[in-house]
Design an enzyme around this catalytic site. Sequence first.
Site, PDB file in Angstrom:
ATOM      1  N   HIS A 151       0.829  -1.214   0.000  1.00 49.56           N
ATOM      2  CA  HIS A 151       0.000   0.000   0.000  1.00 49.56           C
ATOM      3  C   HIS A 151       0.863   1.265   0.000  1.00 49.56           C
ATOM      4  O   HIS A 151       0.373   2.346   0.318  1.00 49.56           O
ATOM      5  CB  HIS A 151      -0.904   0.024   1.230  1.00 49.56           C
ATOM      6  CG  HIS A 151      -1.766  -1.176   1.374  1.00 49.56           C
ATOM      7  ND1 HIS A 151      -2.673  -1.565   0.416  1.00 49.56           N
ATOM      8  CD2 HIS A 151      -1.851  -2.098   2.369  1.00 49.56           C
ATOM      9  CE1 HIS A 151      -3.302  -2.663   0.819  1.00 49.56           C
ATOM     10  NE2 HIS A 151      -2.813  -3.013   1.992  1.00 49.56           N
ATOM     11  N   HIS A 193      -7.253  -4.351  -0.975  1.00 53.61           N
ATOM     12  CA  HIS A 193      -6.618  -5.650  -1.162  1.00 53.61           C
ATOM     13  C   HIS A 193      -7.252  -6.401  -2.338  1.00 53.61           C
ATOM     14  O   HIS A 193      -7.077  -7.611  -2.468  1.00 53.61           O
ATOM     15  CB  HIS A 193      -6.768  -6.522   0.087  1.00 53.61           C
ATOM     16  CG  HIS A 193      -6.323  -5.868   1.343  1.00 53.61           C
ATOM     17  ND1 HIS A 193      -7.195  -5.210   2.184  1.00 53.61           N
ATOM     18  CD2 HIS A 193      -5.097  -5.746   1.901  1.00 53.61           C
ATOM     19  CE1 HIS A 193      -6.524  -4.729   3.214  1.00 53.61           C
ATOM     20  NE2 HIS A 193      -5.255  -5.028   3.065  1.00 53.61           N
TER      21      HIS A 193
END
Length: 333
Positions: free
Chosen positions: A57, A219
């Site tokens: 991320h 995700h």
Amino acid sequence: MKKIINAPERVVEEMLRGMELANPGLIRLIPEHNVVVRADAPVEGKVALVSGGGSGHEPTHGGYVGPGMLDAACAGAVFTSPTPEQMLEATKAVNGGAGVFYVVKNYTGDVLNFEMAGELAEAEGIETDYVVTNDDVAVEDSTYTSGRRGIAGTIFVHKICGAAADDGKKLPEIKELAERVNANVRSMGMALTSCTPPEAGEPIFQIADDEMEIGIGIHGEPGAERRKIEPADRIVDRMLEKILGDSVDYSGSEVAVIVNGLGGTPLMELYVAYQHVHDVLKREGIEVWRRPYIGDYMTSLEMAGFSITLLKLDEEMKRYLAAPCTVAAGRPF
């Protein structure tokens, strides 16, 4: 799979080493635990902020370590929660005697592991507390959560509470402020493509060239719906309709705005999206405070897509959002 890596099993440790080498004097690495900490940690008498989560991320989470934001970040494997042991090591490394505050995104593994780390830290005499961020309006429950997901709005908690901690706020005050920010921030994302975790070697999901996923998670979790691709303005309309129709009353307020790329979206497209965000907010009587934050703030590897985050501001939030910070991500605020 085409990636600029050496080996999937070493990608996180090599990324973190590169981050440390690129930021001498700002951050240091605890390599055996994949924990990034402020170079000057622990700062005596200051509440320390610790966050973390799965890697992939970037610049979240290690990119936000430094004066004015986080004191430490724990890096799990790609899209996988860090362990309680990592979180405990981070806690001990940055504890300056005033307590440690955890900023936790609402994913089941993260929440359980940070709670366990807090219990272990308390057993060693370190006072802890935490907030669970849940700004995503797209879905109530998802693959990894019970309740709403924590996504890019979490970064406002990092920034505002990080500045407040540097300003001398105590642990209960940091918790109250974090919960207030979380209560006033809402986000939603969309994606045009999936992404490929290095160890998996294949995309998380399949999507046709003429399709988009509205309400995607960071995700690759499924969104609220899959539709044919539409013009940017219509996509923004769909996302803002959901955000503005949620439980925060933004009417007549000043807001901080993030238009966040998910890793594979050109800045050109993010600015195309923002110009319509600006127009819609102006039409609704909502003022964008200072300037918007546009770029990659919380990504999903190389996923093409973006998210919109709105934070309804009060005077204290403005003061801390405007405060300086020096972090590995550069000058994100």
